[in-house]
Write a protein that holds these residues in place. Sequence first.
Motif, mmCIF file in Angstrom:
data_model
loop_
_atom_site.group_PDB
_atom_site.id
_atom_site.type_symbol
_atom_site.label_atom_id
_atom_site.label_comp_id
_atom_site.label_asym_id
_atom_site.label_seq_id
_atom_site.Cartn_x
_atom_site.Cartn_y
_atom_site.Cartn_z
ATOM 1 N N LEU A 1 44.953 33.335 80.383
ATOM 2 C CA LEU A 1 43.746 32.644 80.830
ATOM 3 C C LEU A 1 43.423 32.985 82.283
ATOM 4 N N PHE A 2 44.446 33.020 83.122
ATOM 5 C CA PHE A 2 44.218 33.314 84.535
ATOM 6 C C PHE A 2 43.745 34.753 84.713
ATOM 7 N N PRO B 1 40.238 25.033 81.104
ATOM 8 C CA PRO B 1 40.938 24.904 82.392
ATOM 9 C C PRO B 1 42.145 25.830 82.466
ATOM 10 N N ALA B 2 42.267 26.515 83.601
ATOM 11 C CA ALA B 2 43.364 27.470 83.771
ATOM 12 C C ALA B 2 43.903 27.449 85.192
ATOM 13 N N LYS C 1 36.474 31.531 80.267
ATOM 14 C CA LYS C 1 35.569 31.439 79.128
ATOM 15 C C LYS C 1 36.266 31.971 77.873
ATOM 16 N N VAL C 2 36.374 31.109 76.868
ATOM 17 C CA VAL C 2 36.960 31.484 75.580
ATOM 18 C C VAL C 2 36.023 30.975 74.496
ATOM 19 N N TRP C 3 35.432 31.905 73.746
ATOM 20 C CA TRP C 3 34.466 31.544 72.703
ATOM 21 C C TRP C 3 33.364 30.634 73.254
ATOM 22 N N PRO D 1 28.870 26.255 88.296
ATOM 23 C CA PRO D 1 29.353 27.629 88.484
ATOM 24 C C PRO D 1 30.872 27.727 88.512
ATOM 25 N N GLU D 2 31.368 28.855 88.045
ATOM 26 C CA GLU D 2 32.806 29.074 87.962
ATOM 27 C C GLU D 2 33.324 29.990 89.060
ATOM 28 N N GLU D 3 32.434 30.475 89.915
ATOM 29 C CA GLU D 3 32.815 31.283 91.067
ATOM 30 C C GLU D 3 32.322 30.585 92.333
#
Length: 288
Positions: free
Chosen positions: A201-202, A183-184, A176-178, A153-155
């Motif tokens: 990104l942030f 990493p940001a 998330k890009v494409w 998970p990213e949260e």
Amino acid sequence: MEDYYHVAAFAKVIKPSEWDQWPSRVEANTQRLLQVFSDHGITITFFILGWVAERYPQLVRDIQTQGHEIASHGYSHQLIYRQDPQTFRRETEKSKQLLEDITQAPITGYRAASYSITRSSLWALDILAELGFTWDSSIFPTRHDNYGIPGSPEEPYRIITRSGASLIEFPLTTAKVWGQSIPAAGGGYFRQYPYALSRWLFQRASDNQSKPQIFYLHPWEIDPEQPRVPNASWFSNFRHYTNLKRCLPRLERMIQDFPFGTMSKSLGSTRVERELHVTELAQQPLTE
């Protein structure tokens, strides 16, 4: 909070037994950062290495006195997946006790050296819970040669350990890009990316600042005058020394562009809805 000679990139050329032979710059660099944070009226979380706290207890007190949160970064900056559980427990407990003795306050947050809680070292979460930590920020939901749990998970989410204990995990920032998790979170990424890309990104990761995200930086990253370490690989040198001169001005821009606060304050204002058992984190790919 560590010095330049503690980093994993130089572990093959500087042994822990040699650290005291290198001129320390962590105190001066941290004081520079404290002044920047004071000038901008912000407080943040410092993840402090026990080895540093042992040698610079007044620096830890200065950080605390200025209203910043103190959390543990372990004792000797060793990668967890290269330690056995007994060594990890001993070092982590030592660091926690050192910080609590200095601050006279409970230490409840932890971050592993080089984000080294990976699928092969999830056993460390049980030990953290047993030692009294309530939250962790060691899992990077991306692919990297030294760390990361891709697909995690990213949260912020709750982890249930094998023993049934629980910890809140505040993962490192990715965007998330494409369909890929980029990493940001700061550090070397912040120095190597153009500032406009870091900001984009942030902003993307935080959903236009509606979700809390992690930004990190080491004191040595604002110090272009630090000693050069001989015999390190070209790749380690690239990772470590790229854009040190640009880091502090970029940090001040970041502070102006985004709100900052402590980890505990961010977690306190965040509704943590997702819960995962540690066995789910061990799966590959992770079940969404």
